[in-house]
Each structure stands twice: as C-alpha cells, then as structure tokens.
Motif scaffolding. Sequence first.
Motif, PDB file in Angstrom:
ATOM      1  N   ALA A  70       0.829  -1.207   0.000  1.00  0.00           N
ATOM      2  CA  ALA A  70       0.000   0.000   0.000  1.00  0.00           C
ATOM      3  C   ALA A  70       0.863   1.257   0.000  1.00  0.00           C
ATOM      4  N   ASN A  71       1.946   1.236   0.781  1.00  0.00           N
ATOM      5  CA  ASN A  71       2.862   2.386   0.792  1.00  0.00           C
ATOM      6  C   ASN A  71       3.519   2.578  -0.569  1.00  0.00           C
ATOM      7  N   GLN A  72       3.903   1.457  -1.210  1.00  0.00           N
ATOM      8  CA  GLN A  72       4.511   1.540  -2.537  1.00  0.00           C
ATOM      9  C   GLN A  72       3.508   2.104  -3.541  1.00  0.00           C
ATOM     10  N   LEU A  73       2.270   1.627  -3.504  1.00  0.00           N
ATOM     11  CA  LEU A  73       1.229   2.154  -4.397  1.00  0.00           C
ATOM     12  C   LEU A  73       0.965   3.628  -4.129  1.00  0.00           C
ATOM     13  N   LEU A  74       0.973   3.988  -2.844  1.00  0.00           N
ATOM     14  CA  LEU A  74       0.764   5.389  -2.486  1.00  0.00           C
ATOM     15  C   LEU A  74       1.866   6.268  -3.073  1.00  0.00           C
ATOM     16  N   GLU A  75       3.096   5.801  -2.991  1.00  0.00           N
ATOM     17  CA  GLU A  75       4.211   6.559  -3.573  1.00  0.00           C
ATOM     18  C   GLU A  75       4.074   6.644  -5.092  1.00  0.00           C
ATOM     19  N   GLN A  76       3.647   5.544  -5.728  1.00  0.00           N
ATOM     20  CA  GLN A  76       3.435   5.568  -7.173  1.00  0.00           C
ATOM     21  C   GLN A  76       2.345   6.579  -7.532  1.00  0.00           C
ATOM     22  N   TYR A  77       1.250   6.569  -6.765  1.00  0.00           N
ATOM     23  CA  TYR A  77       0.160   7.514  -7.032  1.00  0.00           C
ATOM     24  C   TYR A  77       0.623   8.944  -6.820  1.00  0.00           C
ATOM     25  N   ARG A  78       1.410   9.153  -5.799  1.00  0.00           N
ATOM     26  CA  ARG A  78       1.933  10.509  -5.559  1.00  0.00           C
ATOM     27  C   ARG A  78       2.842  10.946  -6.699  1.00  0.00           C
ATOM     28  N   ALA A  79       3.678  10.023  -7.184  1.00  0.00           N
ATOM     29  CA  ALA A  79       4.555  10.349  -8.314  1.00  0.00           C
ATOM     30  C   ALA A  79       3.724  10.636  -9.560  1.00  0.00           C
ATOM     31  N   GLN A  80       2.700   9.817  -9.810  1.00  0.00           N
ATOM     32  CA  GLN A  80       1.830  10.054 -10.958  1.00  0.00           C
ATOM     33  C   GLN A  80       1.088  11.378 -10.815  1.00  0.00           C
ATOM     34  N   LEU A  81       0.646  11.685  -9.603  1.00  0.00           N
ATOM     35  CA  LEU A  81      -0.053  12.946  -9.362  1.00  0.00           C
ATOM     36  C   LEU A  81       0.880  14.129  -9.591  1.00  0.00           C
ATOM     37  N   ALA A  82       2.109  14.015  -9.119  1.00  0.00           N
ATOM     38  CA  ALA A  82       3.078  15.092  -9.345  1.00  0.00           C
ATOM     39  C   ALA A  82       3.355  15.254 -10.831  1.00  0.00           C
TER      40      ALA A  82
END
Length: 179
Positions: A70-82
């Motif tokens: 979940a943390n890895q997915l959250l980081e991926q989503y944050r990177a995609q959002l950025a």
Amino acid sequence: MFFLAAEGGETTHNPIIPVWQEIVVGGIAFIVLCFVLMKFVFPRMEQTFQARVDAIEGGIKRAEAAQAEANQLLEQYRAQLAEARTDAAKIRDDARADAEGIRQDILAKAREESDRVIAAGKEQLQAERATIVRELRTEMGTIAVDLASKIVGESLADEARRKGTVDRFLNGLESTGAR
C-alpha cells in the motif's frame, strides 16, 4: 456414622489420615490421567497453540506486506499525481503562450486593418480636398472675374481669357501664401 461403626466392633479410622488403598488407587488414576494428558491432550493443545501463533504471525506478516504494498502504491500515485500536475502546468503554460500569440496576431491584424482604413480615409480625404479645391477655384475664379468685370467695367466673359486670368490670379495667391 462413625459412632455407629464404632459400636459395631470395628476399629475406628482417623479421618485425617487416608486409607492406603485409596492412596494407591488415586495414585494409579493420577498416573493414568497424566499419561493420557501428556500423550493426547497436551500435544493437541500445543498444535492448536502453534497453529494460532502461526496464524497470528502470518497475519502480521501479511499485514506488513500489505502495508508495504500500500505504501509503494501510495508513492506511485503521488509520483503520478506530481507528474500529472507538471503536465497540467505545462499544458496551461502552452495554452497561455498560444493565447498570447493569438492575441498578438489579432492585434497585428487590427493594426493593419486600422492602418488600411486610415490610409483609405486619408486618400478619400485628399480626393475630396482636391475636389473641393477645384470647386473652390472655379467658384473663386467666377467670383473674381465678376468682381474684376465690375471694377474694370468691361466684360471678361470670354472663356479663354477668363480661364487664363483666373489661373494667374490663383497662382499668384498660392505663391504669396507659400512665402
């Protein structure tokens, strides 16, 4: 009851000290019970406890793995959002630049159209001025000839003379006005 047994001629037994037969039977029963518990019940309980421990530890490990995922997915989503925000800012900047370019083109076309309209207006104004000047020259010539005829007393009706006289008069006026 002890009183009755004592009266019957039997020996009395001390209630604090147990009978040896009961001690032997109790000891054997205790040993059999311990054997059954150790042979069947305790291993079964140990398996149950171990299964419960494994389930709890496995659940914790699965929860930790799920949390890490979940943390890895959250980081991926944050990177995609950025990245999406960066792309949106780029698109917005490009749109602003395009809008500014279009605005400049429209302003340039408006200036060209304005200059064209002004130039056409000036040409029309000069043409009208030239027409008005010709009409004024003709009218002034006619008035000047009539006035000169009255002053001189002779008729200047001859067209050729009048035209030459009027042109000389107007050229004289222009030359004095130019000085």
